[in-house]
Each structure stands twice: as C-alpha cells, then as structure tokens.
Design a protein around this motif. Structure first.
Motif, mmCIF file in Angstrom:
data_model
loop_
_atom_site.group_PDB
_atom_site.id
_atom_site.type_symbol
_atom_site.label_atom_id
_atom_site.label_comp_id
_atom_site.label_asym_id
_atom_site.label_seq_id
_atom_site.Cartn_x
_atom_site.Cartn_y
_atom_site.Cartn_z
ATOM 1 N N ALA A 74 7.757 27.466 -15.322
ATOM 2 C CA ALA A 74 7.591 28.298 -16.515
ATOM 3 C C ALA A 74 7.496 29.785 -16.184
ATOM 4 O O ALA A 74 7.980 30.617 -16.940
ATOM 5 C CB ALA A 74 6.347 27.869 -17.290
ATOM 6 N N LEU A 115 10.414 28.978 -23.704
ATOM 7 C CA LEU A 115 10.309 27.565 -23.358
ATOM 8 C C LEU A 115 9.465 26.828 -24.386
ATOM 9 O O LEU A 115 8.464 27.366 -24.877
ATOM 10 C CB LEU A 115 9.665 27.391 -21.976
ATOM 11 N N LEU A 152 9.377 20.265 -20.365
ATOM 12 C CA LEU A 152 9.669 21.673 -20.629
ATOM 13 C C LEU A 152 11.161 21.812 -20.885
ATOM 14 O O LEU A 152 11.970 21.243 -20.144
ATOM 15 C CB LEU A 152 9.311 22.537 -19.412
ATOM 16 N N TYR A 153 11.540 22.588 -21.914
ATOM 17 C CA TYR A 153 12.955 22.793 -22.182
ATOM 18 C C TYR A 153 13.139 24.125 -22.908
ATOM 19 O O TYR A 153 12.197 24.655 -23.514
ATOM 20 C CB TYR A 153 13.532 21.639 -23.004
ATOM 21 N N PRO A 154 14.343 24.703 -22.856
ATOM 22 C CA PRO A 154 14.578 26.000 -23.499
ATOM 23 C C PRO A 154 14.356 25.930 -25.007
ATOM 24 O O PRO A 154 14.859 25.020 -25.673
ATOM 25 C CB PRO A 154 16.043 26.301 -23.170
ATOM 26 N N SER A 178 8.157 33.485 -20.881
ATOM 27 C CA SER A 178 8.240 33.526 -19.425
ATOM 28 C C SER A 178 8.386 34.960 -18.924
ATOM 29 O O SER A 178 8.900 35.836 -19.626
ATOM 30 C CB SER A 178 9.434 32.696 -18.948
ATOM 31 N N HIS A 183 17.335 32.080 -18.859
ATOM 32 C CA HIS A 183 17.143 30.677 -18.485
ATOM 33 C C HIS A 183 17.816 30.344 -17.154
ATOM 34 O O HIS A 183 17.263 29.620 -16.331
ATOM 35 C CB HIS A 183 17.702 29.755 -19.579
#
Length: 226
Positions: A74, A115, A152-154, A178, A183
């Motif tokens: 992250a 995120l 965790l994902y965009p 972040s 990304h």
C-alpha cells in the motif's frame, strides 16, 4: 495489481470481532450511498459514529501497521477509517467504481482513493454468493477469502459484490491514499521489495546484492513519493 494478505487476524480474533459485529446496530447501506451507488447497493452497514465501531476500526489499522506485506503493497499516506458491512437475503452491490476523493469523517481532510481494501469476517462456507468480482487488465477476478484475510485492489477498478443467496457475508472495507499514486509504479516497487526480501532470506541482509537493491528501492521511493 490485486494482492491478497492472508491471516491478518486469526480465527480466534475473528470470532472476537464477530461477537461485537453480530450485536451491532445495522442500518440500511443506502444511507451512505451516493447518487449512483444508491441504485446498485443493497446491504447493511454499521453506524460509523458508534464508539465500538471506531474501536474495531482502530484495531484493524493497528494490526495492518504491523503487517509488512500491507505496508509495502500500500505504501499508505492516508487511510480512510474502516467501515463494516453485511450482505444477506439477496443483498448485493452492483458494478460500480469507488469515488475518487472522499472526506475523512470528523474532519475537512480529503483523501484520494488509490486502493480499496476488503477484510473478510465471514468464512466462505457461511454464505452462498457474495463474491467480490474485480475487473482487471487480465479479466474479471473473483475474490472470496477466508475470514481474517484481506484483499487490496485499485480503487479505479470496476467491481461488484454478487447477491448473497443464503447466510451472511460480513466484512470491513476502507480506502487508502498511497505515497505512490501511479498503480504501475507501485506494483513495480512491491515486486522489487519482495525480491529484496527473498534475497535477504537466502544471502543475508549484508550481502552486496541485497544492499544494492535496497539502495535502488529506497532511492526510487524517495524520488517518487508524495
């Protein structure tokens, strides 16, 4: 980049969380939905202003602050306080994208959502459906994790939660700004860090290769961080 972090909490710790969550004052999730989401969202959420909810959220952030995989994946600058939701009786959240900017509760501070995170508090066998489906560059990825695991994902990804046809799906969710906005760059830094960790285990922290790669990693981070 979609990253799964296993066993953020043990099953015993999950059970303690559930004791508090199961007796919480759940309310219609549409109360916190935006104009677009209100059409797609059918779930329950706990009141963010409840002290017990805030305390549970604090415990989540405290634990993640000690998790090396979360820290490197992250590279968090700001974290929106965790919220809790429940899906049951056909509850779902249709395809949507999270808001790009949010206001941290109780302040005027804005957070850019780079995120999104979901921390599962129900075991997969406790419910049918309730799959978190995330659109990625490699197609749709289906996520249904063990209790205590986090994904965790965009936040820019289109995603949905499919209808829960039986049982209950309980989870925490939150967003992260972040230090690395891009990304792709964040993913490369994560891969580089994982390589350094692997080499350190094999060669030792004082190995020239480890020291050189560590220098590259930190100088890249220093150059690109907000």
């Amino acid at each position: 980049m979609l990253i799964v972090i296993e066993k953020v909490f043990t099953q015993e710790e999950v059970n303690l969380f559930r004791q508090h969550l199961d007796v919480g004052q759940w309310q219609d999730g549409k109360l916190t939905a935006g104009s677009q989401a209100i059409q797609a969202k059918t779930n329950l959420q706990l009141d963010d202003h409840c002290q017990s909810v805030q305390a549970l959220g604090h415990e989540i952030l405290k634990r993640l602050g000690q998790n090396s995989k979360f820290i490197t994946a992250a590279l968090a600058d700001k974290i929106y306080p965790p919220k809790f939701n429940k899906y049951q009786n056909g509850g779902q959240y249709g395809t949507h994208v999270d808001s790009a900017v949010m206001t941290i509760p109780g302040s005027n501070e804005l957070i850019r959502t780079d995120l999104s995170a979901t921390l599962f508090f129900s075991r997969p066998e406790e419910y049918e459906g309730g799959v978190l489906t995330i659109e990625t560059d490699f197609g749709a990825q289906e996520v249904k994790l063990n209790a205590g695991d986090l994904v965790l994902y965009p936040s820019s990804s289109l995603h949905q939660v499919t209808p829960v046809t039986s049982g209950q799906r309980v989870s925490a969710f939150f967003w992260i700004q972040s230090m690395i906005r891009d990304h792709n760059l964040r993913a490369m830094l994560y891969d580089l860090d994982q390589t350094i960790q692997s080499l350190t285990a094999k060669l030792g922290a004082d190995a020239p290769e480890v020291l050189k790669l560590s220098s590259v990693y930190h100088n890249l981070l220093r150059n690109k961080a907000l």
